[in-house]
Motif scaffolding. Structure first.
Motif, short mmCIF file in Angstrom:
data_model
loop_
_atom_site.label_atom_id
_atom_site.label_comp_id
_atom_site.label_asym_id
_atom_site.label_seq_id
_atom_site.Cartn_x
_atom_site.Cartn_y
_atom_site.Cartn_z
N HIS A 233 43.20 35.44 37.86
CA HIS A 233 43.22 36.61 38.72
C HIS A 233 43.93 36.29 40.03
N ALA A 234 44.72 37.23 40.52
CA ALA A 234 45.24 37.14 41.88
C ALA A 234 44.22 37.82 42.79
N VAL A 235 43.88 37.15 43.87
CA VAL A 235 42.96 37.71 44.86
C VAL A 235 43.68 37.72 46.20
N LEU A 236 43.72 38.89 46.80
CA LEU A 236 44.37 39.07 48.09
C LEU A 236 43.31 39.27 49.15
N THR A 237 43.40 38.52 50.23
CA THR A 237 42.53 38.74 51.38
C THR A 237 43.42 39.08 52.58
N ASP A 238 42.80 39.29 53.71
CA ASP A 238 43.59 39.56 54.91
C ASP A 238 44.22 38.30 55.48
N ARG A 239 44.00 37.15 54.82
CA ARG A 239 44.58 35.89 55.27
C ARG A 239 45.43 35.19 54.21
N ARG A 240 45.01 35.34 52.94
CA ARG A 240 45.58 34.49 51.89
C ARG A 240 45.85 35.26 50.62
N LEU A 241 46.69 34.66 49.78
CA LEU A 241 46.83 35.06 48.39
C LEU A 241 46.36 33.88 47.56
N LEU A 242 45.44 34.13 46.63
CA LEU A 242 44.87 33.07 45.83
C LEU A 242 45.05 33.37 44.34
N VAL A 243 45.04 32.33 43.53
CA VAL A 243 44.93 32.47 42.08
C VAL A 243 43.63 31.82 41.67
N LEU A 244 42.77 32.59 41.03
CA LEU A 244 41.49 32.09 40.56
C LEU A 244 41.52 31.94 39.05
N GLY A 245 40.89 30.90 38.56
CA GLY A 245 40.66 30.75 37.13
C GLY A 245 39.24 31.17 36.82
N ALA A 246 39.05 31.82 35.68
CA ALA A 246 37.73 32.31 35.32
C ALA A 246 37.53 32.25 33.82
N LEU A 247 36.28 32.20 33.41
CA LEU A 247 35.94 32.33 32.01
C LEU A 247 35.92 33.80 31.64
N ASP A 248 36.51 34.12 30.51
CA ASP A 248 36.57 35.52 30.06
C ASP A 248 35.26 35.88 29.36
N ASP A 249 34.18 35.86 30.13
CA ASP A 249 32.86 36.14 29.59
C ASP A 249 31.99 36.72 30.70
N PRO A 250 31.66 38.01 30.65
CA PRO A 250 30.88 38.62 31.73
C PRO A 250 29.49 38.02 31.88
N ARG A 251 29.01 37.30 30.86
CA ARG A 251 27.70 36.68 30.95
C ARG A 251 27.73 35.40 31.79
N GLU A 252 28.93 34.87 32.02
CA GLU A 252 29.07 33.64 32.79
C GLU A 252 30.12 33.85 33.88
N PRO A 253 29.74 34.51 34.96
CA PRO A 253 30.71 34.81 36.03
C PRO A 253 31.03 33.57 36.86
N TRP A 254 31.88 32.73 36.29
CA TRP A 254 32.27 31.48 36.93
C TRP A 254 33.75 31.53 37.29
N GLU A 255 34.07 31.09 38.51
CA GLU A 255 35.45 31.12 38.98
C GLU A 255 35.75 29.85 39.76
N GLU A 256 37.03 29.48 39.79
CA GLU A 256 37.47 28.38 40.65
C GLU A 256 38.83 28.73 41.24
#
Length: 233
Positions: free
Chosen positions: A147-170
């Motif tokens: 996922h791309a995440v945009l904030t008012d300071r940064r642009l980030l790329v997060l990795g996540a598990l494609d499982d709504p039961r395990e909402p884990w991101e890095e």
């Protein structure tokens, strides 16, 4: 991307930082006949650099599709469409074949959209070379998403598990907004979902997202000019 533990963990912005937008994102994929289903990683001399990118696992090596194969495929499609029309006529239907997909139109950059399809353009030492390999659908596991995440300071790329039961991101990658020189919508793409981010060091990447329009609009509000075909500082 395998989580170090199964504990629930979602990325959160830093104190005083505000998340503006989030969208699935990947390196784009060629749509024109000769580059369909393909992508390349180039330096400023148009040399392939995927073997030079630190930490990247091996991925597929693509070649331009043969003009003969393209012609045979187009012929097969015509024959198939005519067969459907004939069958519809026999069955008393309207005789109208399957609807055609939206035409691509004219490429803005034939050298990068029909004759080649770089999704990473990066000289040694540039910011685009630090982008994570997980953005490549051909390299990351089917269980993972980026996922791309945009904030008012940064642009980030997060990795996540494609499982709504395990909402884990890095966090896989990030840059301050000051490192972004421009953002361009790339209309010569499937469903018009591609966009290019150019960094201030001249490197760039071509990404795709099902929510590209909203992401670009929000990015334009984060210290960039109002959204146009090209938006920049």
């Amino acid at each position: 991307m395998t989580a170090p533990s199964r504990a629930t963990h979602r990325w959160q912005p830093a104190p005083g930082e505000h998340e503006l937008a989030r969208a699935p994102v990947s390196f784009a994929t060629g749509a024109a006949d000769r580059v369909a289903g393909r992508r390349w990683f180039r330096d400023a001399e148009r040399q392939d650099i995927q073997g030079e990118l630190p930490g990247w696992p091996a991925g597929p090596t693509y070649r331009l599709r043969s003009r003969v194969i393209i012609a045979l495929g187009a012929t097969a499609q015509v024959v198939f469409a005519l067969a459907l029309i004939a069958l519809a006529a026999v069955l008393g239907g309207t005789g109208v074949g399957p609807s055609a997909s939206e035409p691509l139109g004219e490429p803005d950059e034939p050298e990068n959209e029909t004759r080649d399809f770089p999704v990473l353009w990066a000289a040694p030492g540039t910011l685009a070379r630090t982008l994570p390999w997980q953005l490549d659908p051909a390299r990351r596991p089917d269980t993972d998403v980026t996922h791309a995440v945009l904030t008012d300071r940064r642009l980030l790329v997060l990795g996540a598990l494609d499982d709504p039961r395990e909402p884990w991101e890095e966090v896989l990658w990030e840059t301050e907004l000051s490192g972004i020189a421009s953002v361009e919508r790339r209309r010569f793409s499937t469903a018009r979902r591609d966009f290019r981010i150019e960094f201030t060091d001249g490197s760039w990447c071509r990404l795709t997202s099902p929510d590209a329009e909203r992401l670009l609009n929000r990015l334009s509000l984060a210290h960039l000019s109002p959204p146009q075909d090209t938006v920049s500082h």
